[in-house]
Design an enzyme around this catalytic site. Structure first.
Site, PDB file in Angstrom:
ATOM      1  CD  GLN A   1      -2.882   1.305   2.279  1.00 30.74           C
ATOM      2  OE1 GLN A   1      -2.413   1.526   3.389  1.00 30.74           O
ATOM      3  NE2 GLN A   1      -4.179   1.200   2.067  1.00 30.74           N
TER       4      GLN A   1
ATOM      5  CE1 TYR B   1      -2.551   8.924   7.338  1.00 31.28           C
ATOM      6  CE2 TYR B   1      -4.182   7.247   6.819  1.00 31.28           C
ATOM      7  CZ  TYR B   1      -3.302   7.828   7.719  1.00 31.28           C
ATOM      8  OH  TYR B   1      -3.184   7.334   8.997  1.00 31.28           O
TER       9      TYR B   1
HETATM   10  C1  LIG Z   1      -3.890  -0.886  13.954  1.00 26.41           C
HETATM   11  C2  LIG Z   1      -4.531  -0.523  12.636  1.00 26.41           C
HETATM   12  C3  LIG Z   1      -3.734  -0.027  11.607  1.00 26.41           C
HETATM   13  C4  LIG Z   1      -4.314   0.298  10.373  1.00 26.41           C
HETATM   14  N1  LIG Z   1      -3.504   0.707   9.348  1.00 26.41           N
HETATM   15  C5  LIG Z   1      -4.046   0.948   8.130  1.00 26.41           C
HETATM   16  C6  LIG Z   1      -3.212   1.253   7.016  1.00 26.41           C
HETATM   17  O1  LIG Z   1      -1.983   1.286   7.109  1.00 26.41           O
HETATM   18  N2  LIG Z   1      -3.815   1.484   5.826  1.00 26.41           N
HETATM   19  C7  LIG Z   1      -5.190   1.409   5.666  1.00 26.41           C
HETATM   20  O2  LIG Z   1      -5.688   1.602   4.557  1.00 26.41           O
HETATM   21  N3  LIG Z   1      -5.991   1.104   6.699  1.00 26.41           N
HETATM   22  C8  LIG Z   1      -5.453   0.852   7.912  1.00 26.41           C
HETATM   23  N4  LIG Z   1      -6.268   0.466   8.942  1.00 26.41           N
HETATM   24  C9  LIG Z   1      -7.724   0.295   8.691  1.00 26.41           C
HETATM   25  C10 LIG Z   1      -8.017  -1.155   8.314  1.00 26.41           C
HETATM   26  O3  LIG Z   1      -7.332  -1.550   7.137  1.00 26.41           O
HETATM   27  C11 LIG Z   1      -9.526  -1.397   8.065  1.00 26.41           C
HETATM   28  O4  LIG Z   1      -9.938  -0.582   6.971  1.00 26.41           O
HETATM   29  C12 LIG Z   1     -10.391  -1.108   9.286  1.00 26.41           C
HETATM   30  O5  LIG Z   1      -9.729  -1.511  10.472  1.00 26.41           O
HETATM   31  C13 LIG Z   1     -11.738  -1.846   9.219  1.00 26.41           C
HETATM   32  O6  LIG Z   1     -11.545  -3.234   9.093  1.00 26.41           O
HETATM   33  P1  LIG Z   1     -11.711  -4.256  10.341  1.00 26.41           P
HETATM   34  O7  LIG Z   1     -13.070  -4.026  10.897  1.00 26.41           O
HETATM   35  O8  LIG Z   1     -11.568  -5.616   9.714  1.00 26.41           O
HETATM   36  O9  LIG Z   1     -10.653  -3.940  11.308  1.00 26.41           O
HETATM   37  C14 LIG Z   1      -5.718   0.142  10.181  1.00 26.41           C
HETATM   38  C15 LIG Z   1      -6.506  -0.361  11.230  1.00 26.41           C
HETATM   39  C16 LIG Z   1      -5.931  -0.694  12.434  1.00 26.41           C
HETATM   40  C17 LIG Z   1      -6.808  -1.265  13.522  1.00 26.41           C
END
Ligand SMILES: Cc1cc2nc3c(=O)[nH]c(=O)nc-3n(C[C@H](O)[C@H](O)[C@H](O)COP(=O)(O)O)c2cc1C
Ligand code: SF4
Length: 365
Positions: free
Chosen positions: A100, A170
Site C-alpha cells: 500500500q 491521507y
Molecule cells: C492498527 C490498525 C492499523 C491500520 N492501518 C491501516 C493502514 O496502514 N492502511 C489502511 O488503509 N488502513 C489501515 N487500517 C484500517 C483497516 O485496514 C480497516 O480498513 C479497518 O480496520 C476496518 O476493518 P476491520 O473491521 O476488519 O478492522 C488500520 C486499522 C488498524 C486497527
C-alpha cells in the site's frame, strides 16, 4: 464455505482464496522506515495463517509523507533489500503480497517529519493541532512521480501489486474531498479536478510498471464529515478509476477526524458487520473492477453470502488478523466460530508501540 476458498484473479495475480488482510500499519519497522526481522515475523505469521492476499500497512512514498514513527517506508532505494526479504518470506507460504502506497499529507505532524506537513490546502488538522502548508503545483507533480517511483521499487523486488491509499483522510483522500481541498487551480474545485490526483497517480504508475501489473486502490466512499466527500461523489470517482483501468477497488470511508467510522467499535451482532455494504452496492452499479469489501467483517457465514450474492469479490479484514493471524486456517479446518476480535480498538491505543491485541495481553495476565 467452498466459495471463500476459490481462487481469485486480479490482472494476472492469482490469489488462492478470497481473504484479504486489509492494510494495517503494524508499527514494527525501524524509524528509518526499514523492514526488519520483527516486521517480517508478523507477515510470516499472517501468510502461514492462510490469508490469500496480504496488503502491507501504508508505506510512505516521500519522507514528508510519513504518518507515524515506526511505519514502513518505500521512499528510498536503500530500503529495497529488506523489502525483498519480506516478499520472499510471504511467498514461501503461497500468499500474495501487495504494497500500500501512501503519503500522509496533513495527517502527520512536524514532530514526526521535522517540517511543516503539506496538503492540498492549509486546513487546520485538529487532532495534531497543526496547520499544513498548501502544496505548489510543481510539488504535486513531484509527489505523483514519487508514487510511481515507489511502485517501481515494489515491482522490482517482487511485490505482486501495489495499492494506492486514497482513503481515511491521507493525501489522495484529502485531494478528493472538499473538506480538505479548497484549491482553485486544476487540482481543486469541481469533482473532475479533485479526482485528478488519484487518477494521475494511477496513470503514472501504469506508465512505470506496465499494463500487466496489478494496481489496486483503497478508496473512501464518503468522509462522514460535514462538507466532506459524499457517497455520490465517491461513486463517481470509483467509476472514473474503473474506466481508467484500476484492477480492484477496496471500499472504505472516514477520515481521522470523522470519529467512529474507519475501524468501527462495537461490532457485536451480524447486523453490525459489513458496515460499508450499502456504499459498496452503489459502487457495484458503476464499476467493472473487482470489489473488495472491508469493515467489521467477523462471521464467515456473512462473508460467504456476500461473495455468493455477488456483493463483493473478496473480503478484507484488519483487526481480526491482529488477534488471530491463523484465522483463515481455523475456518478452513472447520472451526467456523466468528473471529474472536471484539472491535475494542485497544490495538490502536499506543501510537508509538508495535500493534498488538490488548485482549490477548489481558488473557495472559
Ligand atoms: C492498527 C490498525 C492499523 C491500520 N492501518 C491501516 C493502514 O496502514 N492502511 C489502511 O488503509 N488502513 C489501515 N487500517 C484500517 C483497516 O485496514 C480497516 O480498513 C479497518 O480496520 C476496518 O476493518 P476491520 O473491521 O476488519 O478492522 C488500520 C486499522 C488498524 C486497527
Ligand atoms: S485489541 Fe484485540 S480485540 Fe480489540 S480490536 Fe484490537 S485485535 Fe480486536
Amino acid at each position: 464455505m467452498p466459495i471463500l476458498f476459490k481462487n481469485m484473479e486480479i490482472n494476472g495475480m492469482v490469489v488462492p482464496n478470497r481473504f484479504v488482510r486489509s492494510a494495517t500499519n503494524d508499527r514494527h519497522a525501524d524509524v528509518s522506515g526499514r523492514v526488519n526481522d520483527r516486521f517480517i515475523a508478523v507477515y510470516e505469521s499472517l501468510a502461514a495463517g492462510g490469508i490469500g492476499l496480504i496488503i502491507t500497512g501504508h508505506a510512505y512514498v516521500t519522507w514528508n509523507g510519513k504518518a507515524s514513527t515506526t511505519m514502513m517506508g518505500v521512499h528510498d532505494d536503500d530500503l529495497v533489500p529488506d523489502l525483498r526479504r519480506l516478499v520472499e518470506a510471504v511467498h514461501h507460504y503461497g500468499s500474495k503480497i501487495v504494497m500500500q502506497l501512501n503519503h500522509a499529507g496533513r495527517q502527520t505532524s512536524s514532530s514526526i517529519i521535522g517540517e511543516t506537513p503539506v496538503a492540498p490546502s492549509a486546513v487546520y488538522y485538529k487532532l495534531f493541532e497543526e496547520t499544513p502548508r498548501a502544496l505548489t503545483e510543481d510539488e504535486i507533480e513531484g509527489l505523483i512521480e514519487a508514487y510511481a517511483s515507489a511502485a517501481m521499487r515494489a515491482f522490482s523486488v517482487g511485490f505482486d501489486g501495489v495499492q494506492i491509499h486514497a482513503a481515511h483522510g491521507y493525501l489522495a483522500s484529502q485531494f478528493i474531498s472538499l473538506y480538505t481541498n479548497k484549491r482553485e487551480d486544476k487540482w481543486g474545485g469541481p469533482l473532475e479536478n479533485r479526482m485528478r490526483f488519484p487518477l494521475e497517480i494511477l496513470r503514472r504508475i501504469r506508465k512505470a510498471v506496465g499494463d500487466n501489473y496489478p494496481v489496486l486502490i483503497k478508496l473512501n466512499s464518503e468522509d462522514f464529515l460535514e462538507g466532506g466527500l459524499t457517497i455520490e461523489e465517491g461513486s463517481q470517482i470509483a467509476r472514473a478509476l474503473s474506466r481508467e483501468g484500476i484492477d480492484a477497488i477496496e471500499i472504505s470511508g472516514g477520515m481521522m477526524e470523522s470519529g467512529n467510522h474507519i475501524a468501527k467499535t462495537g461490532i457485536k451482532s451480524e447486523e453490525d458487520e459489513a458496515y460499508f455494504l450499502n456504499n459498496a452496492k452503489m459502487f457495484r452499479e458503476v464499476i467493472n473492477a473487482p470489489l473488495i469489501l472491508v469493515g467489521g467483517l467477523r462471521s464467515p457465514g456473512i462473508m460467504e453470502r456476500l461473495i455468493e450474492g455477488g456483493e463483493a469479490d473478496m473480503v478484507s479484514l484488519s483487526r481480526p488478523f491482529i488477534r488471530e493471524p491463523d484465522l483463515v486456517n481455523r475456518w478452513k479446518r472447520g472451526d467456523t466460530k466468528k473471529a474472536d476480535c471484539i472491535s475494542c480498538n485497544g490495538c490502536q491505543r499506543y501510537r508509538d508501540e508495535p500493534v498488538r491485541c490488548i485482549q490477548l495481553d489481558k488473557n495472559k495476565s
